[in-house]
Every structure is written in structure tokens, then in C-alpha cells.
Design a protein around this motif. Structure first.
Motif, short mmCIF file in Angstrom:
data_model
loop_
_atom_site.label_atom_id
_atom_site.label_comp_id
_atom_site.label_asym_id
_atom_site.label_seq_id
_atom_site.Cartn_x
_atom_site.Cartn_y
_atom_site.Cartn_z
N GLN A 61 0.82 -1.20 0.00
CA GLN A 61 0.00 0.00 0.00
C GLN A 61 0.86 1.26 0.00
N ARG A 62 1.94 1.25 0.78
CA ARG A 62 2.83 2.42 0.81
C ARG A 62 3.52 2.62 -0.54
N ARG A 63 3.89 1.53 -1.19
CA ARG A 63 4.53 1.66 -2.51
C ARG A 63 3.55 2.14 -3.56
N VAL A 64 2.32 1.67 -3.47
CA VAL A 64 1.29 2.05 -4.46
C VAL A 64 0.88 3.51 -4.29
N GLY A 65 0.75 3.96 -3.03
CA GLY A 65 0.29 5.32 -2.79
C GLY A 65 -1.22 5.40 -2.70
N SER A 66 -1.71 6.59 -2.46
CA SER A 66 -3.15 6.77 -2.28
C SER A 66 -3.91 7.01 -3.59
N SER A 67 -3.20 7.45 -4.63
CA SER A 67 -3.87 7.75 -5.91
C SER A 67 -3.06 7.21 -7.08
N PRO A 68 -2.94 5.89 -7.19
CA PRO A 68 -2.18 5.32 -8.32
C PRO A 68 -2.92 5.52 -9.63
N ASP A 69 -2.18 5.55 -10.74
CA ASP A 69 -2.78 5.77 -12.05
C ASP A 69 -3.01 4.43 -12.75
N ASN A 70 -3.65 3.52 -12.03
CA ASN A 70 -3.98 2.21 -12.59
C ASN A 70 -5.22 1.69 -11.89
N PRO A 71 -6.23 1.24 -12.62
CA PRO A 71 -7.48 0.82 -11.98
C PRO A 71 -7.31 -0.27 -10.93
N LEU A 72 -6.46 -1.26 -11.21
CA LEU A 72 -6.29 -2.37 -10.27
C LEU A 72 -5.64 -1.89 -8.97
N ALA A 73 -4.58 -1.08 -9.11
CA ALA A 73 -3.93 -0.53 -7.93
C ALA A 73 -4.84 0.43 -7.19
N MET A 74 -5.65 1.20 -7.92
CA MET A 74 -6.59 2.11 -7.29
C MET A 74 -7.63 1.34 -6.48
N LEU A 75 -8.08 0.21 -7.01
CA LEU A 75 -9.04 -0.63 -6.30
C LEU A 75 -8.42 -1.13 -4.99
N PHE A 76 -7.18 -1.58 -5.05
CA PHE A 76 -6.48 -2.06 -3.87
C PHE A 76 -6.31 -0.93 -2.85
N ALA A 77 -5.87 0.25 -3.32
CA ALA A 77 -5.64 1.38 -2.42
C ALA A 77 -6.92 1.81 -1.73
N ALA A 78 -8.04 1.84 -2.45
CA ALA A 78 -9.31 2.26 -1.86
C ALA A 78 -9.76 1.27 -0.78
N ALA A 79 -9.61 -0.04 -1.06
CA ALA A 79 -10.01 -1.05 -0.08
C ALA A 79 -9.11 -1.00 1.16
N MET A 80 -7.80 -0.83 0.95
CA MET A 80 -6.88 -0.77 2.08
C MET A 80 -7.10 0.48 2.92
#
Length: 220
Positions: A61-80
Motif C-alpha cells: 500500500q505504501r509503494r502504491v500510494g493513495s492515488s495510483p494511475d492504474n485501476p487495479l492498484a486504485m481498487l487495492f488502495a481504496a479497499a486498504m
């Protein structure tokens, strides 16, 4: 082609201009979508490799960040983010069901938002693909009408009288096809790409929801 445009009637000229502009804008959208879907697919593959590598979710989550520019990572970030917000003060067993429902709702909203972002301008391609041919046909009919008026005015049925108007009219039809065919092909391709991405997002959401559910059960 420039000569045909210059000699055409003002109505046919307007039709030609609209079709050329629609074709240029369609190709701009097509190139943008090709690059975007290619990048999103590559980023999604990279993210999934990291996610399923067995590493710590908080580190990811820290590596991805809060607003990644990828739908899959964004889905993960929102859930986390929802998970962290709800569990930072501790949860009783009775609250687990509510947390699962909130995480599911957050992922659903995120999927809808990302899909809306991905399908932006696809409606324009659909419109061009379905109407450009008819707009070109309108220019053709108008040009042929002018040719018949020339015959009536000069009372001369020779090819030299009607050929210029017919050529301009057929050029409008050709422009309509040039605008419509790529738009239709691209719309169908991007619709399939979008549907595959939706399936991928929903599949990941289901798997991630199951992982978080198991985490909640272990925390009891």
C-alpha cells in the motif's frame, strides 16, 4: 481532392469539413486509447505480480500510494484505506460484517469510477461510426441534386456537365467511409478491452475481499 472540395457546393463543403474533423478527432482518441489500454494492462500485470508475491499488504500500500494511475492498484488502495480507517481503533466481532460490506461498497464505487474514466470518448467513436456514413451520403445526395439542376439549367446531358458534381458528391461518401470505418473498428476493440478490464477488476475485488475476510476471521 482539394480541387473537389473547392468546387463543391457550400453544403457539401460543410459536410466534408465536419467529416474530416470527425476523422481527425477519432484518430486522436484511437491513438490515446491504444496507448492507455496498453499501459494499464502492463501496469496491472506488474501490480498483480507484486500483490501475489506474498509480501506485506501494508508495504504494498505504501509503494502504491493513495492515488495510483492504474485501476487495479486504485481498487487495492481504496479497499486498504477503508480497512485501515475502520481497524485503527479496533473492531469487535459484531462489526466485521459492516466492515466487509463497506469494503465491498468502496471497491464497487471504485470500479464504477475507473470504468467511467476508461470509457470516456468511446461514445464519440460510436457516434461517428454510426452517423458519418449517413452524413457523407447526405453530401452525395446534395451534390447529385446540384448535378441535375445543372442539367436542367444548361439543357445539356453530356458527361462534362454532370461529372464534376457527381465527383464531389462521391468524394463526400468516401470521406464518410474514411471517418466511419476506423471509428467502428476501434469502438468494438476498445469495448472488448474495457469488458476484459471490468472482468479483471471484479475478479480481483472478489479475491481481495476474500483475503480481507480471512484476515478478520484470524483477528477474532
Amino acid at each position: 481532392m482539394i480541387g473537389l472540395f473547392v468546387q463543391a457546393d457550400i453544403v457539401v463543403q460543410i459536410v466534408m469539413i465536419v467529416l474530416v474533423l470527425a476523422s481527425f478527432w477519432s484518430w486522436a482518441i484511437i491513438i490515446d486509447k491504444i496507448l492507455r489500454f496498453r499501459r494499464i494492462s502492463a501496469d496491472a500485470d506488474e501490480f498483480e505480480n507484486e500483490f501475489w508475491s506474498g509480501g506485506n499488504l501494508e508495504d504494498l500500500q505504501r509503494r502504491v500510494g493513495s492515488s495510483p494511475d492504474n485501476p487495479l492498484a486504485m481498487l487495492f488502495a481504496a479497499a486498504m484505506k477503508e480497512w485501515a480507517r475502520s481497524t485503527e481503533k479496533g473492531l469487535g466481532k459484531h462489526a466485521h460484517t459492516g466492515l466487509q460490506a463497506r469494503i465491498h461498497q468502496v471497491m464497487r464505487v471504485t470500479i464504477d469510477r475507473e470504468v467511467e474514466r476508461l470509457e470516456k470518448y468511446l461514445g464519440f467513436l460510436a457516434t461517428v461510426g454510426s452517423t458519418a456514413t449517413f452524413l457523407g451520403l447526405f453530401g452525395t445526395v446534395w451534390g447529385i441534386m446540384n448535378s441535375f439542376q445543372s442539367i436542367a439549367a444548361t439543357k445539356d446531358t453530356s458527361l462534362a456537365v454532370v461529372a464534376p458534381g457527381i465527383a464531389e458528391a462521391l468524394f463526400a461518401t468516401a470521406l464518410g467511409l474514411v471517418a466511419a470505418i476506423p471509428a467502428v473498428v476501434a469502438y468494438n476493440k476498445f469495448s472488448n478491452d474495457l469488458q476484459r478490464m471490468i472482468t479483471r477488476l471484479e475478479g480481483f475485488a472478489g479475491e481481495f475481499s476474500a483475503i480481507l475476510s480471512r484476515q478478520l476471521d484470524l483477528s477474532d
